[in-house]
Structure formats: structure tokens, C-alpha cells
Design a protein around this motif. Structure first.
Motif, mmCIF file in Angstrom:
data_model
loop_
_atom_site.group_PDB
_atom_site.id
_atom_site.type_symbol
_atom_site.label_atom_id
_atom_site.label_comp_id
_atom_site.label_asym_id
_atom_site.label_seq_id
_atom_site.Cartn_x
_atom_site.Cartn_y
_atom_site.Cartn_z
ATOM 1 N N ARG A 1 1.890 2.087 -3.508
ATOM 2 C CA ARG A 1 0.849 2.645 -4.253
ATOM 3 C C ARG A 1 0.728 4.091 -3.898
ATOM 4 O O ARG A 1 0.553 4.807 -4.755
ATOM 5 C CB ARG A 1 -0.412 1.840 -4.073
ATOM 6 N N VAL B 1 -1.916 2.893 -10.960
ATOM 7 C CA VAL B 1 -1.150 2.772 -9.974
ATOM 8 C C VAL B 1 -0.453 1.266 -10.097
ATOM 9 O O VAL B 1 0.863 0.982 -10.193
ATOM 10 C CB VAL B 1 -1.232 2.963 -8.523
ATOM 11 N N ASP B 2 -1.123 0.042 -9.744
ATOM 12 C CA ASP B 2 -0.762 -1.332 -9.899
ATOM 13 C C ASP B 2 -0.117 -1.381 -11.069
ATOM 14 O O ASP B 2 0.914 -2.102 -11.170
ATOM 15 C CB ASP B 2 -1.954 -2.144 -9.671
ATOM 16 N N GLU C 1 0.809 -1.127 0.042
ATOM 17 C CA GLU C 1 -0.121 0.112 -0.078
ATOM 18 C C GLU C 1 0.805 1.291 0.020
ATOM 19 O O GLU C 1 0.367 2.315 -0.837
ATOM 20 C CB GLU C 1 -0.865 0.064 1.144
#
Length: 69
Positions: free
Chosen positions: A4, A18-19, A1
Motif C-alpha cells: 500500500r 490503493v486497495d 501494508e
């Protein structure tokens, strides 16, 4: 997280992308490391010093690198 959040905040990547962005950057890092060192990126045995800048912050990392040097 945390990766990200950093990609969104620092690299200004929209959260929806983002991923995909992180996967792309990881592939670039793996490929670069393999090409120039013939070693596997992420294998801790290939590093003399590993610091988590997300936890420590950049200033603390700089200080630790200077001390190690």
C-alpha cells in the motif's frame, strides 16, 4: 501494508484508492501469467528465483540477480 505504501509513494496512487489499485494490478499479473505461460501467478514452484524488493531494496535485488546469472 508495504504494498500500500509503495503504491502510494511510487505509483502516486491516493491512499483512498490503493486497495482497489493493488487488486487490479494483481489481476493483471495473474491474467498475463496465465495467458503467456499457462501457469498460476504466485505459485512459487513456477519461479527460479524470488526476491522481496520491499525488504531487500532494488540495488540488492539487482546484485543478487547478477550473481545468480
Amino acid at each position: 501494508e508495504k504494498r500500500r505504501e509503495r503504491a502510494n509513494r511510487v505509483d502516486q496512487i491516493p491512499m483512498a484508492d490503493v486497495d482497489r489499485y493493488i487488486r487490479m494490478k494483481d489481476k493483471q499479473r495473474r491474467d498475463y501469467c496465465k495467458q503467456y505461460t499457462n501457469r498460476e501467478w504466485g505459485n512459487l514452484m513456477n519461479y527460479d528465483l524470488c526476491l522481496n524488493s520491499s525488504e531487500l531494496g532494488y540495488d540488492a535485488c539487482v546484485e543478487l540477480i547478477e550473481k545468480a546469472f
